[in-house]
Write a protein that holds these residues in place. Structure first.
Motif, mmCIF file in Angstrom:
data_model
loop_
_atom_site.group_PDB
_atom_site.id
_atom_site.type_symbol
_atom_site.label_atom_id
_atom_site.label_comp_id
_atom_site.label_asym_id
_atom_site.label_seq_id
_atom_site.Cartn_x
_atom_site.Cartn_y
_atom_site.Cartn_z
ATOM 1 N N MET A 1 84.479 43.021 61.248
ATOM 2 C CA MET A 1 84.106 41.844 62.023
ATOM 3 C C MET A 1 83.476 42.284 63.340
ATOM 4 N N MET A 2 82.353 41.662 63.693
ATOM 5 C CA MET A 2 81.648 42.003 64.925
ATOM 6 C C MET A 2 82.059 41.044 66.031
ATOM 7 N N ASP A 3 82.228 41.583 67.218
ATOM 8 C CA ASP A 3 82.634 40.762 68.353
ATOM 9 C C ASP A 3 81.614 39.641 68.575
ATOM 10 N N PRO A 4 82.072 38.388 68.667
ATOM 11 C CA PRO A 4 81.125 37.271 68.829
ATOM 12 C C PRO A 4 80.363 37.287 70.142
ATOM 13 N N GLU A 5 80.822 38.084 71.116
ATOM 14 C CA GLU A 5 80.082 38.185 72.368
ATOM 15 C C GLU A 5 78.818 39.019 72.236
ATOM 16 N N GLU A 6 78.687 39.773 71.154
ATOM 17 C CA GLU A 6 77.472 40.556 70.946
ATOM 18 C C GLU A 6 76.259 39.630 70.803
ATOM 19 N N VAL A 7 75.141 40.070 71.344
ATOM 20 C CA VAL A 7 73.887 39.316 71.247
ATOM 21 C C VAL A 7 73.079 39.881 70.088
ATOM 22 N N THR A 8 72.735 39.047 69.129
ATOM 23 C CA THR A 8 72.010 39.497 67.952
ATOM 24 C C THR A 8 70.510 39.269 68.098
ATOM 25 N N VAL A 9 69.758 39.928 67.258
ATOM 26 C CA VAL A 9 68.316 39.722 67.226
ATOM 27 C C VAL A 9 67.999 38.276 66.867
ATOM 28 N N ALA A 10 68.837 37.658 66.033
ATOM 29 C CA ALA A 10 68.622 36.258 65.682
ATOM 30 C C ALA A 10 68.825 35.352 66.883
ATOM 31 N N GLY B 1 71.642 36.375 51.755
ATOM 32 C CA GLY B 1 72.300 37.482 51.070
ATOM 33 C C GLY B 1 73.568 37.928 51.750
ATOM 34 N N LYS B 2 73.547 39.139 52.284
ATOM 35 C CA LYS B 2 74.756 39.800 52.772
ATOM 36 C C LYS B 2 74.784 39.845 54.296
ATOM 37 N N TRP B 3 75.859 39.357 54.876
ATOM 38 C CA TRP B 3 76.094 39.395 56.315
ATOM 39 C C TRP B 3 77.076 40.510 56.648
ATOM 40 N N HIS B 4 78.303 40.415 56.157
ATOM 41 C CA HIS B 4 79.313 41.476 56.225
ATOM 42 C C HIS B 4 79.731 41.827 57.648
ATOM 43 N N LEU B 5 79.691 40.830 58.543
ATOM 44 C CA LEU B 5 80.120 41.055 59.919
ATOM 45 C C LEU B 5 81.112 39.987 60.369
ATOM 46 N N GLY B 6 81.750 39.329 59.411
ATOM 47 C CA GLY B 6 82.746 38.310 59.712
ATOM 48 C C GLY B 6 82.486 37.034 58.934
ATOM 49 N N ASP B 7 83.511 36.550 58.230
ATOM 50 C CA ASP B 7 83.355 35.374 57.374
ATOM 51 C C ASP B 7 83.811 34.080 58.026
ATOM 52 N N CYS B 8 84.501 34.162 59.148
ATOM 53 C CA CYS B 8 85.095 32.981 59.765
ATOM 54 C C CYS B 8 84.552 32.792 61.182
ATOM 55 N N PRO C 1 84.461 32.678 65.055
ATOM 56 C CA PRO C 1 83.084 32.493 65.517
ATOM 57 C C PRO C 1 82.155 33.656 65.169
ATOM 58 N N MET C 2 82.359 34.251 63.988
ATOM 59 C CA MET C 2 81.623 35.467 63.640
ATOM 60 C C MET C 2 80.642 35.285 62.485
ATOM 61 N N TYR D 1 88.481 49.018 70.742
ATOM 62 C CA TYR D 1 88.582 49.052 69.289
ATOM 63 C C TYR D 1 89.566 48.037 68.722
ATOM 64 N N ALA D 2 90.009 47.090 69.545
ATOM 65 C CA ALA D 2 90.844 46.008 69.018
ATOM 66 C C ALA D 2 89.984 45.108 68.134
ATOM 67 N N PRO D 3 90.468 44.743 66.951
ATOM 68 C CA PRO D 3 89.654 43.902 66.069
ATOM 69 C C PRO D 3 89.492 42.497 66.636
ATOM 70 N N PRO D 4 88.352 41.855 66.418
ATOM 71 C CA PRO D 4 88.191 40.462 66.840
ATOM 72 C C PRO D 4 89.197 39.560 66.120
ATOM 73 N N ARG D 5 89.487 38.416 66.717
ATOM 74 C CA ARG D 5 90.414 37.462 66.118
ATOM 75 C C ARG D 5 89.646 36.286 65.502
ATOM 76 N N ILE D 6 90.143 35.837 64.363
ATOM 77 C CA ILE D 6 89.594 34.657 63.712
ATOM 78 C C ILE D 6 90.121 33.415 64.421
ATOM 79 N N HIS D 7 89.221 32.496 64.755
ATOM 80 C CA HIS D 7 89.633 31.264 65.415
ATOM 81 C C HIS D 7 89.955 30.198 64.366
ATOM 82 N N VAL D 8 91.057 29.510 64.557
ATOM 83 C CA VAL D 8 91.421 28.368 63.717
ATOM 84 C C VAL D 8 91.638 27.163 64.629
ATOM 85 N N GLY D 9 91.508 25.980 64.035
ATOM 86 C CA GLY D 9 91.660 24.761 64.814
ATOM 87 C C GLY D 9 90.416 24.360 65.566
#
Length: 586
Positions: free
Chosen positions: A103-112, A126-133, A135-136, A470-478
């Motif tokens: 999972m990629m940190d949502p604070e990262e700025v992407t080319v998109a 196709g394939k994203w593979h940087l977080g399924d939930c 805010p990723m 290196y702490a993994p990002p957290r999935i947001h719920v709610g």
């Protein structure tokens, strides 16, 4: 200066009466980034592969500017994080390919995100593979249009159970909503991308389309049958590195035939795509970039190199890079400058006239100057590639660093988390020995010391991007942006993909309160008890033999950081669930 502002100024200065949208269509290049999954550098006719047929990609390559020294990471997610951000993946929290570490940190700025803000239409297929939930997800990270699968591929624990490992007619996710599709997955992605391109062209908007196929990633049970039959008639073992006998040889030949079928199917779609660009009249001013994400997913032909996926020898981390832009680039030319996946974002932004935010530090540099002029000034640089399993990087574990000539490498093994002790460095002169056959570590101690010092500075730098780097990002719920949230083994922590493994999910609960948790699991022939635990609240439900799902209602979720665990107990042993769906009540 932003692209829209630049185009507005051009319109005013030229006294043009056309709309800004029309001016954008005529001036700003479209961009198509194609990246296949587990296709090695040798899997092309233009790279002298004696068996695999890629006539359309070969034609694209011949009409492109090609880079002879282009690097990617040895596995999926790290390459994708570097590609999307222009930054080394160790800055982005994306460490591995699964178990909560892709999972990629949502604070990262992407080319998109950068292109979207500049007026571009952005789409991923196709394939994203940087977080399924949230805010990723790609729609959270700058993509306005998305048609993707979850996780690292189809036929993985991240997919809906109903997909049943299908590559044909797969269940995918369109802008976050589950959809049933028709056709082979690669065909589906290209169809959707071309529909997106035509729509945006008709609306006079420049577009960025990221076509990231999951082919030819395994498993190989579902491939285009006509192409499989075509390759079954060929001697596929002539591209196999590890020679086998008897049934082993037959099995390897069958696997390679299936991989080749998937690759040629990609090639057919590239041919369709290029024809569509011609039909739309936008081929000249559309930048088409073709690359792969890592080395081949079997020990097969990689030219004069050695290695495959997961390795840091050249065959595992070298990718072709073909850039096709008839309006500005001279096709059929090659570049020797050292480049990598971190260079793609800055290259695209400069080509599109988009200035990145001043607080977005990229490790890569734009390749546009050398794309336009092979003799352009290009200061010497070093590139570092490192990737291995685990929760955080280990210094010297499975890495390489290279400059224009020398490569220092410690191939300690992807998946060897137990690496310890002094590294056994290897040094290669890639100018004379691209196949890495002569280790000059003892003969060139000064070169080793120089590159080792450069690596240490790099490792210290990328490891200190954030206090908890290196702490993994957290999935947001709610969140109102995703409700319910589906949690899968792709992103859980502490477990594996093994059937009886037990893991948990690291969450951030945006709104505390009562939640319903739906558990999905394989049926048992014995009664079990399903238990959901979060914070101080534990709830249970009885599961009957043969039951595949259950709902545990009104679980009290605390606000903020929380850990969710779902376990089935009974029968022979406890086991984790297949997936859990969390839904916040009104």
């Amino acid at each position: 200066m932003r692209l829209r502002a630049m185009l507005t100024t051009l319109c005013l200065l030229g006294g043009m009466a056309t709309s800004l949208a029309a001016a954008e269509s005529e001036t700003a290049p479209n961009v198509i980034l194609i990246m296949t999954d587990d296709q090695g550098i040798g899997d092309f006719g233009v790279m002298n592969n004696p068996v695999i047929e890629t006539p359309n990609i070969d034609a694209l390559a011949r009409d492109s500017v090609s880079f002879d020294n282009f690097y990617v990471s040895p596995v999926c997610s790290p390459t994708r994080a570097c590609l999307m951000t222009g930054r080394y993946n160790y800055r982005t929290r994306c460490i591995d390919t699964y178990l909560g570490r892709s999972m990629m940190d949502p604070e990262e700025v992407t080319v998109a995100e950068a292109l979207s803000k500049a007026g571009y239409a952005t789409g991923i297929f196709g394939k994203w593979h940087l977080g399924d939930c949230y805010p990723m997800r790609p729609n959270d990270q700058g993509f306005q249009e998305s048609l993707i699968h979850r996780g690292g591929g189809l036929a993985q624990p991240s997919e809906p159970r109903e997909n049943d490992r299908r590559y044909t007619d797969p269940i995918l996710f369109h802008n976050g909503e589950e959809v049933k599709t028709k056709g082979y997955c690669t065909d589906v992605y290209f169809d959707a991308a071309m529909k997106f391109m035509k729509r945006e062209h008709d609306q006079h908007r420049p577009f960025f389309a990221y076509l990231a196929t999951n082919a030819p990633h395994g498993p190989f049970h579902d491939v285009p049958e006509d192409l499989r039959e075509h390759y079954a008639k060929k001697d596929m073992n002539q591209i196999a590195i590890a020679k086998r006998k008897g049934k082993g040889s037959q099995a390897e030949a069958d696997k390679l035939a299936r991989i080749a079928a998937m690759i040629t199917n990609v090639d057919q779609n590239v041919g369709r795509l290029m024809k569509e660009l011609e039909n739309l009249g936008i081929a000249d001013n559309t930048i088409v970039i073709y690359m792969v994400d890592n080395g081949p997913n079997s020990r097969r032909y990689v030219g004069d190199l050695r290695g495959n996926k997961g390795g840091v020898n050249e065959g595992g981390i070298r990718s072709p890079l073909w850039v096709h832009w008839p309006a500005r680039l001279e096709g059929g030319t090659a570049r020797e400058q050292l480049a990598a996946h971190i260079d793609i974002m800055p290259t695209i932004l400069e080509a599109c006239g988009v200035t990145p935010s001043s607080d977005h530090r990229m490790d890569g540099r734009s390749l546009l100057p050398v794309l336009l002029d092979k003799d352009a000034d290009w200061p010497e640089r070093t590139i570092v590639i490192q990737s291995h399993r685990g929760d955080e990087p280990k210094r010297y574990h499975h890495f390489m660093i290279r400059d224009d000539r020398w490569k220092l490498v410690h191939p300690s093994g992807f998946g060897r988390e137990s690496f310890a002790g002094d590294p056994k460095f290897e040094l290669y002169d890639l100018a004379d020995d691209p196949g890495e056959k002569r280790n000059l570590h003892k003969q060139k101690p000064q070169v080793v010391a120089r590159l080792k010092e450069a690596y240490d500075k790099w490792f210290d730098d990328v490891s200190s991007t954030r206090p908890d780097n290196y702490a993994p990002p957290r999935i947001h719920v709610g969140s109102p942006k995703e409700n319910p949230t589906v949690l899968t083994r792709q992103d859980w922590r502490g477990g594996t993909w093994a059937a009886n493994s037990i893991g948990h999910w690291e969450l951030y609960v945006e709104k505390p309160g009562s939640y319903d948790v739906t558990l999905l699991f394989d049926p048992s022939d014995q009664p079990e008890t399903a238990t959901v635990t979060i914070g101080d609240d534990t709830r249970e439900a009885t599961v009957k033999p043969g039951q595949r799902t259950c709902v545990i209602r009104d679980v009290l979720f605390p606000g903020g950081k929380a850990q969710l665990e779902a376990v089935l107990r009974g029968g022979k042993e406890a086991r984790g669930v297949y997936q859990a769906s969390v839904e916040r009540g009104a």
